[in-house]
Structure formats: C-alpha cells, structure tokens
Design a protein around this motif. Structure first.
Motif, PDB file in Angstrom:
ATOM      1  N   ALA A 125       0.823  -1.209   0.000  1.00  0.00           N
ATOM      2  CA  ALA A 125       0.000   0.000   0.000  1.00  0.00           C
ATOM      3  C   ALA A 125       0.859   1.262   0.000  1.00  0.00           C
ATOM      4  O   ALA A 125       0.518   2.260  -0.660  1.00  0.00           O
ATOM      5  CB  ALA A 125      -0.933   0.003   1.213  1.00  0.00           C
ATOM      6  N   VAL A 126       1.990   1.237   0.720  1.00  0.00           N
ATOM      7  CA  VAL A 126       2.886   2.387   0.756  1.00  0.00           C
ATOM      8  C   VAL A 126       3.549   2.581  -0.594  1.00  0.00           C
ATOM      9  O   VAL A 126       3.628   3.696  -1.129  1.00  0.00           O
ATOM     10  CB  VAL A 126       3.953   2.212   1.862  1.00  0.00           C
ATOM     11  N   MET A 127       4.028   1.494  -1.202  1.00  0.00           N
ATOM     12  CA  MET A 127       4.688   1.593  -2.495  1.00  0.00           C
ATOM     13  C   MET A 127       3.724   2.049  -3.569  1.00  0.00           C
ATOM     14  O   MET A 127       4.059   2.872  -4.429  1.00  0.00           O
ATOM     15  CB  MET A 127       5.279   0.226  -2.869  1.00  0.00           C
ATOM     16  N   ARG A 128       2.501   1.545  -3.523  1.00  0.00           N
ATOM     17  CA  ARG A 128       1.497   1.962  -4.505  1.00  0.00           C
ATOM     18  C   ARG A 128       1.193   3.445  -4.357  1.00  0.00           C
ATOM     19  O   ARG A 128       1.008   4.162  -5.357  1.00  0.00           O
ATOM     20  CB  ARG A 128       0.238   1.126  -4.330  1.00  0.00           C
ATOM     21  N   LEU A 129       1.139   3.926  -3.109  1.00  0.00           N
ATOM     22  CA  LEU A 129       0.890   5.345  -2.870  1.00  0.00           C
ATOM     23  C   LEU A 129       1.977   6.192  -3.515  1.00  0.00           C
ATOM     24  O   LEU A 129       1.691   7.190  -4.190  1.00  0.00           O
ATOM     25  CB  LEU A 129       0.823   5.623  -1.368  1.00  0.00           C
ATOM     26  N   PHE A 130       3.264   5.819  -3.336  1.00  0.00           N
ATOM     27  CA  PHE A 130       4.347   6.584  -3.926  1.00  0.00           C
ATOM     28  C   PHE A 130       4.250   6.595  -5.451  1.00  0.00           C
ATOM     29  O   PHE A 130       4.474   7.615  -6.101  1.00  0.00           O
ATOM     30  CB  PHE A 130       5.705   6.022  -3.488  1.00  0.00           C
ATOM     31  N   ASN A 131       3.931   5.457  -6.038  1.00  0.00           N
ATOM     32  CA  ASN A 131       3.789   5.393  -7.495  1.00  0.00           C
ATOM     33  C   ASN A 131       2.670   6.326  -7.969  1.00  0.00           C
ATOM     34  O   ASN A 131       2.800   7.004  -8.996  1.00  0.00           O
ATOM     35  CB  ASN A 131       3.491   3.958  -7.930  1.00  0.00           C
ATOM     36  N   GLU A 132       1.583   6.357  -7.246  1.00  0.00           N
ATOM     37  CA  GLU A 132       0.462   7.213  -7.619  1.00  0.00           C
ATOM     38  C   GLU A 132       0.821   8.689  -7.444  1.00  0.00           C
ATOM     39  O   GLU A 132       0.421   9.541  -8.253  1.00  0.00           O
ATOM     40  CB  GLU A 132      -0.763   6.862  -6.786  1.00  0.00           C
ATOM     41  N   LEU A 133       1.598   8.999  -6.403  1.00  0.00           N
ATOM     42  CA  LEU A 133       2.041  10.381  -6.197  1.00  0.00           C
ATOM     43  C   LEU A 133       2.936  10.841  -7.347  1.00  0.00           C
ATOM     44  O   LEU A 133       2.808  11.968  -7.832  1.00  0.00           O
ATOM     45  CB  LEU A 133       2.788  10.502  -4.869  1.00  0.00           C
ATOM     46  N   VAL A 134       3.862   9.976  -7.773  1.00  0.00           N
ATOM     47  CA  VAL A 134       4.738  10.320  -8.889  1.00  0.00           C
ATOM     48  C   VAL A 134       3.918  10.600 -10.140  1.00  0.00           C
ATOM     49  O   VAL A 134       4.144  11.582 -10.854  1.00  0.00           O
ATOM     50  CB  VAL A 134       5.753   9.184  -9.155  1.00  0.00           C
ATOM     51  N   ALA A 135       2.944   9.728 -10.415  1.00  0.00           N
ATOM     52  CA  ALA A 135       2.120   9.899 -11.609  1.00  0.00           C
ATOM     53  C   ALA A 135       1.259  11.161 -11.524  1.00  0.00           C
ATOM     54  O   ALA A 135       1.114  11.902 -12.501  1.00  0.00           O
ATOM     55  CB  ALA A 135       1.234   8.673 -11.813  1.00  0.00           C
ATOM     56  N   ALA A 136       0.701  11.408 -10.339  1.00  0.00           N
ATOM     57  CA  ALA A 136      -0.217  12.541 -10.175  1.00  0.00           C
ATOM     58  C   ALA A 136       0.495  13.886 -10.229  1.00  0.00           C
ATOM     59  O   ALA A 136      -0.136  14.914 -10.488  1.00  0.00           O
ATOM     60  CB  ALA A 136      -0.975  12.410  -8.857  1.00  0.00           C
ATOM     61  N   THR A 137       1.799  13.916  -9.969  1.00  0.00           N
ATOM     62  CA  THR A 137       2.545  15.179  -9.951  1.00  0.00           C
ATOM     63  C   THR A 137       3.561  15.264 -11.088  1.00  0.00           C
ATOM     64  O   THR A 137       4.452  16.102 -11.056  1.00  0.00           O
ATOM     65  CB  THR A 137       3.274  15.353  -8.604  1.00  0.00           C
ATOM     66  N   SER A 138       3.428  14.408 -12.091  1.00  0.00           N
ATOM     67  CA  SER A 138       4.412  14.362 -13.177  1.00  0.00           C
ATOM     68  C   SER A 138       4.478  15.657 -13.977  1.00  0.00           C
ATOM     69  O   SER A 138       5.487  15.946 -14.624  1.00  0.00           O
ATOM     70  CB  SER A 138       4.105  13.189 -14.121  1.00  0.00           C
ATOM     71  N   ASP A 139       3.394  16.456 -13.938  1.00  0.00           N
ATOM     72  CA  ASP A 139       3.409  17.726 -14.654  1.00  0.00           C
ATOM     73  C   ASP A 139       4.180  18.793 -13.896  1.00  0.00           C
ATOM     74  O   ASP A 139       4.502  19.844 -14.455  1.00  0.00           O
ATOM     75  CB  ASP A 139       1.973  18.198 -14.905  1.00  0.00           C
ATOM     76  N   ARG A 140       4.499  18.518 -12.628  1.00  0.00           N
ATOM     77  CA  ARG A 140       5.221  19.499 -11.811  1.00  0.00           C
ATOM     78  C   ARG A 140       6.620  19.048 -11.425  1.00  0.00           C
ATOM     79  O   ARG A 140       7.500  19.872 -11.181  1.00  0.00           O
ATOM     80  CB  ARG A 140       4.413  19.797 -10.544  1.00  0.00           C
ATOM     81  N   VAL A 141       6.841  17.742 -11.328  1.00  0.00           N
ATOM     82  CA  VAL A 141       8.152  17.203 -10.966  1.00  0.00           C
ATOM     83  C   VAL A 141       8.540  16.147 -12.001  1.00  0.00           C
ATOM     84  O   VAL A 141       7.893  15.105 -12.098  1.00  0.00           O
ATOM     85  CB  VAL A 141       8.142  16.576  -9.554  1.00  0.00           C
TER      86      VAL A 141
END
Length: 237
Positions: A125-141
C-alpha cells in the motif's frame, strides 16, 4: 559540480524527501508553519512523513505535540538532519514518544508496486501510494523510472531519477533489489545508468539518501561522498 555550493546539496538531500507536492485524493500538506510534511490515508511512517523543521526553542515542544495531534491515529515518521532547528529536536522527539528507527547517509556525486515493495521492504500500500504520487505530480516534478532484470526475465530491481526544478542537481531516488537477486551488481548498474542519463540531460551533480546498512556503502565505493546525515524517527503506532 565545483560550481555547486555544498550547502545547496545538503538542502537538496533534506528537502527532496518532500519533493512531491500535494495530490488531490492522495495526500495533503501537514499545514504546520516551519515544517515540511504530508498526510495520507496510509498509516505508515514513510507515507505520513514530516521533517526539515525550523522551530524556535520556545515553540518546539508545543509544535511537536501539535504534529502528533494532527496525525492522530496515523503512524508517521519524522526526519531530522543538519538543518533541523532547534538542534536538540531529536531528543525532544524521543521525549515525546517517537523512536529513532533508522539512520540515513546523504551522499553526493559530480515496475510493479508489488515487486518494488518487496525489494524495498515496504508494505504494498505504501509503495502503490508513492507510485500514484509520482504519476499525479508528473506535470510538476520530472522523473524517470527504471527497472532491471536478469536474462530477460521478470523485473527484479527498480529505481527512479528525479530532476530537481531549476537546479543542476538530480536525486537518485529510492532503489532496491529483491533479496534473492542481490550481489549481482544490479544496484550498481542502476546507479550508473541514472548518472549517465543525468549527464546527457546536462545535470552536473547527483545526491542520494542512502541507507547506511545497504545502499550507502555501495555508493561510497562508487565515488559518492557523504556530506550529511539524517535520522528517521517514527511514532509508536
């Protein structure tokens, strides 16, 4: 890399633990002045992480209590480093019931969620959260993900590369290899590939937050130089 001031590299090591901005439905800012931090629904010290504190001695204890109240029943982590203020905050955290659970070396040099989680020793669940954060902020980072395999089989290791905005520096982010495949030079190969890509893209320095028990010794052999240390504290949840 000679043109980069070392204090800026230390700042990069400390601040990039919180490089990903809030993402709707996934995380939100802790909202306490003088402290970086995120709040998620996943109860784990890495999911709910704060640090880089800039508190006065007078307000420190009350703000630690406020952080604990803000996280409530969620497990959370708190990272301290050379820029942490006040300097005795680690002692104050322990007095408030947090435990020192890990020590990280800040070093510098001029896939599927299930596999990543197993390799890194984190809940899925923690790893999936990080993957989703990366995808959700890809336009900024801007970042790149890497996976590695042996003989063309299933991925056995992963890593990522993060481009610090408006900086000549990159972060060699989390990386791990499944335990049964360690000792084959896969981690070293992933470091080399990320450095090569960073150089092609014109970046001149790389920083890493290396676990003292695993990646930090390898990176030291590859030429990385330790410039600071970070301590990881966790709540008792």
């Amino acid at each position: 890399m000679n043109a980069i001031v070392e204090r800026d590299l230390v700042e990069a090591i400390e601040s990039t633990l919180f490089i990903y901005p809030a993402a709707s439905g996934l995380s939100h800012d802790l909202g306490i002045p003088g402290l970086r931090g995120r709040v998620t629904k996943v109860s784990h010290p890495m999911s709910n992480l704060c640090g880089d504190a800039r508190f006065s001695e007078r307000e420190a204890d009350s703000l630690v209590a406020k952080v604990k109240q803000r996280y409530g029943d969620l497990a959370f982590g708190w990272v301290t480093g050379p820029s942490t203020r006040p300097a005795d905050l680690p002692l104050r955290l322990e007095a408030a019931g947090l435990r020192n659970v890990d020590s990280v070396a800040g070093l510098v040099l001029g896939v599927s969620s299930e596999m990543m989680a197993k390799a890194y020793g984190l809940p899925v669940a923690v790893m999936r959260l990080f993957n989703e954060l990366v995808a959700a902020t890809s336009d900024r980072v801007r970042s790149r993900a890497y996976v590695a395999s042996l003989d063309g089989d299933q991925p056995v290791a992963w890593s990522y590369l993060v481009y610090l905005p408006d900086s000549p520096t990159v972060l060699l982010g989390g990386a791990a290899t499944l335990e049964e495949y360690r000792g084959h030079g896969i981690y070293t190969a992933l470091v080399a590939r990320r450095l090569a890509d960073a150089r092609v893209d014109g970046r001149t320095a790389a920083v890493i937050q290396g676990d003292r028990k695993t990646s930090a010794p390898i990176c030291a052999k590859l030429g990385f130089r330790e410039i600071c240390g970070l301590e990881m504290f966790a709540s008792a949840h």
